[in-house]
Scaffold this motif. Structure first.
Motif, mmCIF file in Angstrom:
data_model
loop_
_atom_site.group_PDB
_atom_site.id
_atom_site.type_symbol
_atom_site.label_atom_id
_atom_site.label_comp_id
_atom_site.label_asym_id
_atom_site.label_seq_id
_atom_site.Cartn_x
_atom_site.Cartn_y
_atom_site.Cartn_z
ATOM 1 N N CYS A 21 0.876 -1.243 -0.113
ATOM 2 C CA CYS A 21 0.187 -0.007 -0.067
ATOM 3 C C CYS A 21 0.886 1.026 0.006
ATOM 4 O O CYS A 21 2.076 1.068 0.274
ATOM 5 N N ARG A 22 0.173 2.388 -0.424
ATOM 6 C CA ARG A 22 0.770 3.861 -0.175
ATOM 7 C C ARG A 22 0.132 4.442 0.892
ATOM 8 O O ARG A 22 -1.093 4.309 0.932
ATOM 9 N N VAL A 23 0.856 5.106 1.700
ATOM 10 C CA VAL A 23 0.349 5.737 2.996
ATOM 11 C C VAL A 23 -0.186 7.141 2.102
ATOM 12 O O VAL A 23 0.452 8.163 2.045
ATOM 13 N N MET A 35 -1.914 5.019 15.866
ATOM 14 C CA MET A 35 -1.737 6.069 14.299
ATOM 15 C C MET A 35 -3.142 5.684 13.545
ATOM 16 O O MET A 35 -3.294 4.292 13.241
ATOM 17 N N ARG A 36 -4.075 6.241 13.071
ATOM 18 C CA ARG A 36 -4.886 6.281 11.954
ATOM 19 C C ARG A 36 -4.341 6.372 10.691
ATOM 20 O O ARG A 36 -3.622 7.431 10.380
ATOM 21 N N MET A 37 -4.332 5.408 9.776
ATOM 22 C CA MET A 37 -3.863 5.640 8.409
ATOM 23 C C MET A 37 -4.905 5.504 7.339
ATOM 24 O O MET A 37 -5.543 4.416 7.190
ATOM 25 N N ASP A 38 -4.716 6.161 6.396
ATOM 26 C CA ASP A 38 -5.541 6.196 5.184
ATOM 27 C C ASP A 38 -4.433 5.377 4.130
ATOM 28 O O ASP A 38 -3.735 6.194 3.931
ATOM 29 N N LEU A 39 -4.705 4.294 3.667
ATOM 30 C CA LEU A 39 -3.922 3.590 2.837
ATOM 31 C C LEU A 39 -4.588 3.444 1.527
ATOM 32 O O LEU A 39 -5.759 3.257 1.280
ATOM 33 N N VAL A 40 -3.757 3.195 0.311
ATOM 34 C CA VAL A 40 -4.091 3.015 -0.840
ATOM 35 C C VAL A 40 -3.418 1.885 -1.488
ATOM 36 O O VAL A 40 -2.207 1.647 -1.387
ATOM 37 N N THR A 41 -4.346 0.783 -1.998
ATOM 38 C CA THR A 41 -3.552 -0.556 -2.174
ATOM 39 C C THR A 41 -3.069 -0.389 -3.869
ATOM 40 O O THR A 41 -3.557 0.534 -4.326
ATOM 41 N N GLU A 42 -2.226 -1.259 -4.175
ATOM 42 C CA GLU A 42 -2.006 -1.138 -5.522
ATOM 43 C C GLU A 42 -2.931 -1.317 -6.750
ATOM 44 O O GLU A 42 -2.851 -0.920 -7.595
ATOM 45 N N ASP A 43 -3.933 -1.693 -6.328
ATOM 46 C CA ASP A 43 -5.013 -1.603 -7.367
ATOM 47 C C ASP A 43 -6.199 -0.651 -7.273
ATOM 48 O O ASP A 43 -7.239 -0.101 -7.707
ATOM 49 N N GLY A 44 -5.784 0.333 -6.283
ATOM 50 C CA GLY A 44 -6.289 1.709 -5.945
ATOM 51 C C GLY A 44 -7.583 1.654 -4.906
ATOM 52 O O GLY A 44 -8.295 2.681 -4.803
ATOM 53 N N THR A 45 -7.541 0.555 -4.204
ATOM 54 C CA THR A 45 -8.695 0.453 -3.172
ATOM 55 C C THR A 45 -8.285 1.540 -2.154
ATOM 56 O O THR A 45 -6.952 1.263 -1.483
ATOM 57 N N SER A 46 -9.120 1.890 -1.364
ATOM 58 C CA SER A 46 -8.487 2.931 -0.022
ATOM 59 C C SER A 46 -9.130 1.961 1.160
ATOM 60 O O SER A 46 -10.216 1.596 1.169
ATOM 61 N N LEU A 47 -8.248 1.972 2.079
ATOM 62 C CA LEU A 47 -8.342 1.515 3.405
ATOM 63 C C LEU A 47 -8.131 2.282 4.536
ATOM 64 O O LEU A 47 -7.141 3.265 4.486
ATOM 65 N N ARG A 48 -8.978 2.364 5.410
ATOM 66 C CA ARG A 48 -8.998 2.940 6.670
ATOM 67 C C ARG A 48 -8.218 2.144 7.691
ATOM 68 O O ARG A 48 -8.886 1.009 7.936
ATOM 69 N N ALA A 49 -7.155 2.229 8.276
ATOM 70 C CA ALA A 49 -6.431 1.279 9.087
ATOM 71 C C ALA A 49 -6.108 2.065 10.249
ATOM 72 O O ALA A 49 -5.668 3.273 10.540
ATOM 73 N N GLY A 87 -22.360 5.501 17.713
ATOM 74 C CA GLY A 87 -23.648 4.789 17.205
ATOM 75 C C GLY A 87 -23.453 4.272 15.578
ATOM 76 O O GLY A 87 -24.651 3.701 15.278
ATOM 77 N N ARG A 88 -22.496 4.576 15.149
ATOM 78 C CA ARG A 88 -22.445 4.096 13.763
ATOM 79 C C ARG A 88 -21.294 3.057 13.584
ATOM 80 O O ARG A 88 -20.005 3.146 14.107
ATOM 81 N N ASP A 89 -21.349 1.980 12.738
ATOM 82 C CA ASP A 89 -20.672 1.068 12.338
ATOM 83 C C ASP A 89 -19.966 1.203 11.011
ATOM 84 O O ASP A 89 -20.431 1.687 10.198
ATOM 85 N N SER A 90 -18.590 0.899 11.193
ATOM 86 C CA SER A 90 -17.703 0.973 9.921
ATOM 87 C C SER A 90 -16.782 0.077 9.884
ATOM 88 O O SER A 90 -16.438 -0.669 11.003
ATOM 89 N N LEU A 91 -16.335 -0.370 8.938
ATOM 90 C CA LEU A 91 -15.166 -1.294 8.438
ATOM 91 C C LEU A 91 -13.841 -0.589 8.932
ATOM 92 O O LEU A 91 -13.725 0.368 8.143
ATOM 93 N N GLN A 92 -13.036 -1.079 9.620
ATOM 94 C CA GLN A 92 -11.666 -0.704 9.619
ATOM 95 C C GLN A 92 -10.619 -1.734 9.585
ATOM 96 O O GLN A 92 -11.066 -2.940 9.930
ATOM 97 N N TRP A 93 -9.349 -1.335 9.414
ATOM 98 C CA TRP A 93 -8.375 -2.809 9.324
ATOM 99 C C TRP A 93 -7.519 -2.238 10.527
ATOM 100 O O TRP A 93 -6.883 -1.179 10.640
#
Length: 103
Positions: A21-23, A35-49, A87-93
């Motif tokens: 990923c790229r940070v 640390m909260r990190m916003d990552l971008v995978t090699e195929d362009g997918t964004s991840l919040r980690a 009160g909100r659910d979201s996916l994190q890594w």
């Protein structure tokens, strides 16, 4: 949807995904050790980690978090988790292992 992968627990560990990923952005959170990190995978997918205890681990590697905050390619192992906030659910890594790559 994470629960669809159940059961988890003893002898049934959470799945771990490994990739490059790229940070895009990173910020210290809480008391400054995580640390909260916003990552971008090699195929362009964004991840919040989230990387818990990032400051103590990166200081042990003689670089207090700075190398993770600049653009560059990293290899990271993450596990999915539910983030429940106000009160909100979201996916994190959850970051389980991280290192800089040379390429």
């Amino acid at each position: 949807q994470i629960e669809a992968l159940d059961p988890f627990g003893r002898r049934f560990e959470l799945p771990t995904f490994i990739g490059r990923c790229r940070v895009r952005e990173s910020t210290w959170m809480g008391d400054g050790t995580h640390m909260r990190m916003d990552l971008v995978t090699e195929d362009g997918t964004s991840l919040r980690a989230v990387w818990f205890n990032a400051r103590s681990l990166s200081e042990a590697q003689a670089a207090p978090g700075a190398e993770w905050r600049v653009p560059g390619l990293i290899e990271v192992a993450v596990q999915p988790a539910r983030n429940r906030y106000k009160g909100r659910d979201s996916l994190q890594w959850l970051v389980r292992a991280i290192r800089r790559t040379l390429a």
